[in-house]
Design a protein around this motif. Structure first.
Motif, mmCIF file in Angstrom:
data_model
loop_
_atom_site.group_PDB
_atom_site.id
_atom_site.type_symbol
_atom_site.label_atom_id
_atom_site.label_comp_id
_atom_site.label_asym_id
_atom_site.label_seq_id
_atom_site.Cartn_x
_atom_site.Cartn_y
_atom_site.Cartn_z
ATOM 1 N N THR A 117 -29.624 54.669 97.454
ATOM 2 C CA THR A 117 -29.763 55.930 96.727
ATOM 3 C C THR A 117 -29.499 57.122 97.647
ATOM 4 O O THR A 117 -29.688 57.050 98.858
ATOM 5 N N CYS A 118 -29.063 58.202 97.033
ATOM 6 C CA CYS A 118 -28.868 59.473 97.717
ATOM 7 C C CYS A 118 -29.141 60.574 96.692
ATOM 8 O O CYS A 118 -29.416 60.281 95.520
ATOM 9 N N GLY A 126 -33.417 58.341 82.106
ATOM 10 C CA GLY A 126 -33.527 59.752 82.478
ATOM 11 C C GLY A 126 -34.749 60.013 83.344
ATOM 12 O O GLY A 126 -34.700 60.808 84.286
ATOM 13 N N HIS A 127 -35.834 59.322 83.031
ATOM 14 C CA HIS A 127 -37.052 59.429 83.842
ATOM 15 C C HIS A 127 -36.762 58.978 85.279
ATOM 16 O O HIS A 127 -37.234 59.596 86.239
ATOM 17 N N LEU A 128 -35.983 57.917 85.433
ATOM 18 C CA LEU A 128 -35.619 57.441 86.773
ATOM 19 C C LEU A 128 -34.824 58.510 87.531
ATOM 20 O O LEU A 128 -35.008 58.696 88.731
ATOM 21 N N ALA A 129 -33.951 59.204 86.819
ATOM 22 C CA ALA A 129 -33.175 60.278 87.442
ATOM 23 C C ALA A 129 -34.093 61.373 87.967
ATOM 24 O O ALA A 129 -33.899 61.884 89.081
ATOM 25 N N VAL A 130 -35.094 61.729 87.184
ATOM 26 C CA VAL A 130 -36.048 62.769 87.609
ATOM 27 C C VAL A 130 -36.846 62.297 88.827
ATOM 28 O O VAL A 130 -37.094 63.074 89.753
ATOM 29 N N LEU A 131 -37.203 61.011 88.857
ATOM 30 C CA LEU A 131 -37.917 60.476 90.020
ATOM 31 C C LEU A 131 -37.082 60.615 91.293
ATOM 32 O O LEU A 131 -37.602 61.010 92.345
ATOM 33 N N LEU A 132 -35.798 60.295 91.196
ATOM 34 C CA LEU A 132 -34.926 60.443 92.368
ATOM 35 C C LEU A 132 -34.756 61.905 92.756
ATOM 36 O O LEU A 132 -34.728 62.239 93.945
ATOM 37 N N LEU A 133 -34.631 62.768 91.766
ATOM 38 C CA LEU A 133 -34.526 64.205 92.021
ATOM 39 C C LEU A 133 -35.724 64.669 92.842
ATOM 40 O O LEU A 133 -35.581 65.390 93.834
ATOM 41 N N GLU A 134 -36.902 64.224 92.449
ATOM 42 C CA GLU A 134 -38.126 64.606 93.147
ATOM 43 C C GLU A 134 -38.212 63.950 94.526
ATOM 44 O O GLU A 134 -38.615 64.583 95.496
ATOM 45 N N LYS A 135 -37.833 62.674 94.609
ATOM 46 C CA LYS A 135 -37.901 61.954 95.892
ATOM 47 C C LYS A 135 -37.055 62.658 96.946
ATOM 48 O O LYS A 135 -37.492 62.844 98.079
ATOM 49 N N PHE A 136 -35.837 63.027 96.594
ATOM 50 C CA PHE A 136 -34.924 63.638 97.550
ATOM 51 C C PHE A 136 -35.062 65.159 97.624
ATOM 52 O O PHE A 136 -34.329 65.801 98.371
ATOM 53 N N LYS A 137 -35.983 65.701 96.814
ATOM 54 C CA LYS A 137 -36.148 67.159 96.766
ATOM 55 C C LYS A 137 -34.790 67.837 96.554
ATOM 56 O O LYS A 137 -34.450 68.814 97.232
ATOM 57 N N ALA A 138 -34.036 67.286 95.630
ATOM 58 C CA ALA A 138 -32.657 67.715 95.373
ATOM 59 C C ALA A 138 -32.636 68.838 94.344
ATOM 60 O O ALA A 138 -32.012 68.727 93.289
ATOM 61 N N GLU A 139 -33.298 69.933 94.663
ATOM 62 C CA GLU A 139 -33.416 71.045 93.716
ATOM 63 C C GLU A 139 -32.077 71.625 93.305
ATOM 64 O O GLU A 139 -31.948 72.203 92.237
ATOM 65 N N GLU A 161 -39.955 50.454 92.365
ATOM 66 C CA GLU A 161 -38.779 49.744 92.879
ATOM 67 C C GLU A 161 -37.648 50.727 93.191
ATOM 68 O O GLU A 161 -37.014 50.644 94.241
ATOM 69 N N LEU A 162 -37.407 51.657 92.290
ATOM 70 C CA LEU A 162 -36.349 52.642 92.526
ATOM 71 C C LEU A 162 -36.700 53.559 93.688
ATOM 72 O O LEU A 162 -35.856 53.852 94.536
ATOM 73 N N LEU A 163 -37.943 54.002 93.736
ATOM 74 C CA LEU A 163 -38.360 54.911 94.805
ATOM 75 C C LEU A 163 -38.318 54.243 96.180
ATOM 76 O O LEU A 163 -38.125 54.915 97.188
ATOM 77 N N ASN A 164 -38.494 52.932 96.209
ATOM 78 C CA ASN A 164 -38.462 52.196 97.477
ATOM 79 C C ASN A 164 -37.103 51.567 97.766
ATOM 80 O O ASN A 164 -36.945 50.876 98.760
ATOM 81 N N TYR A 165 -36.136 51.791 96.886
ATOM 82 C CA TYR A 165 -34.803 51.241 97.079
ATOM 83 C C TYR A 165 -34.197 51.837 98.355
ATOM 84 O O TYR A 165 -34.483 52.986 98.700
ATOM 85 N N LYS A 166 -33.395 51.053 99.019
ATOM 86 C CA LYS A 166 -32.807 51.538 100.276
ATOM 87 C C LYS A 166 -32.062 52.854 100.059
ATOM 88 O O LYS A 166 -31.514 53.099 98.988
ATOM 89 N N GLU A 167 -32.065 53.675 101.095
ATOM 90 C CA GLU A 167 -31.326 54.936 101.037
ATOM 91 C C GLU A 167 -29.929 54.732 101.594
ATOM 92 O O GLU A 167 -29.720 53.945 102.522
ATOM 93 N N MET A 168 -28.989 55.437 101.030
ATOM 94 C CA MET A 168 -27.602 55.370 101.447
ATOM 95 C C MET A 168 -27.493 55.949 102.861
ATOM 96 O O MET A 168 -28.002 57.040 103.119
ATOM 97 N N ILE A 169 -26.817 55.222 103.760
ATOM 98 C CA ILE A 169 -26.683 55.703 105.138
ATOM 99 C C ILE A 169 -25.224 55.855 105.565
ATOM 100 O O ILE A 169 -24.934 56.572 106.519
ATOM 101 N N ASP A 170 -24.318 55.213 104.868
ATOM 102 C CA ASP A 170 -22.893 55.289 105.204
ATOM 103 C C ASP A 170 -22.374 56.681 104.840
ATOM 104 O O ASP A 170 -22.315 57.058 103.668
#
Length: 154
Positions: A73-74, A101-114, A22-31
């Motif tokens: 998400t962004c 915290g696990h959700l945070a890591v998933l977003l980090l990986e999704k956005f490749k936000a190294e 659900e988090l990984l498929n949540y809409k991405e921020m566009i504004d």
């Protein structure tokens, strides 16, 4: 202060129930204005964590998560969620803290936000894992985050 705790509990309940997919498929921020606000808030959030004025730390994290839930998400969302995880671990909410915290890591990986890996390492890997698991189990993650921090200047 009570309103802040209530907000934190509401976000905890919402995020704790959020499935990974659900988090990984949540809409991405566009504004672009909201994205710019998130970038600015992330800088303030880290500054309050590292340099004092920690009374603003939960306020900023909660506001960033509200923006994420409202607008999508962004990259910076992972930092805010990791910070909520850190705050929860300090309140003895270890199970919720690990989940969020696990959700945070998933977003980090999704956005490749190294570029945010060092922050996630400090607040989630070191801040939360150090309270909930043996330290040597997180050493490899900590070393990776250190190396990335050196690369990005954090």
């Amino acid at each position: 202060k009570n309103a802040l705790k209530e907000d934190m509990i509401k976000l905890k309940i919402k995020l704790e129930k959020t499935a990974d997919a659900e988090l990984l498929n949540y809409k991405e921020m566009i504004d672009t204005k909201i994205i710019a606000a998130m970038k600015f808030l992330q800088i303030l959030l880290c500054a309050t964590f590292y340099f004092g004025n920690q009374q603003y730390f939960p306020v900023l994290a909660i506001q960033m998560i509200r923006l994420t839930l409202r607008h999508g998400t962004c990259k910076e969302s992972c930092v805010a969620i990791a910070c909520l995880s850190f705050l929860l671990s300090g309140s003895g909410e270890c199970k919720a803290s690990n989940r969020i915290g696990h959700l945070a890591v998933l977003l980090l990986e999704k956005f490749k936000a190294e570029e945010y890996l060092p922050v996630i390492n400090i607040v989630y890997i070191n801040g939360v894992h150090s309270r909930t698991m043996r330290l040597e189990l997180g050493m490899e993650e900590a070393l990776d985050a250190y190396k990335k921090g050196m690369q990005v200047g954090d």
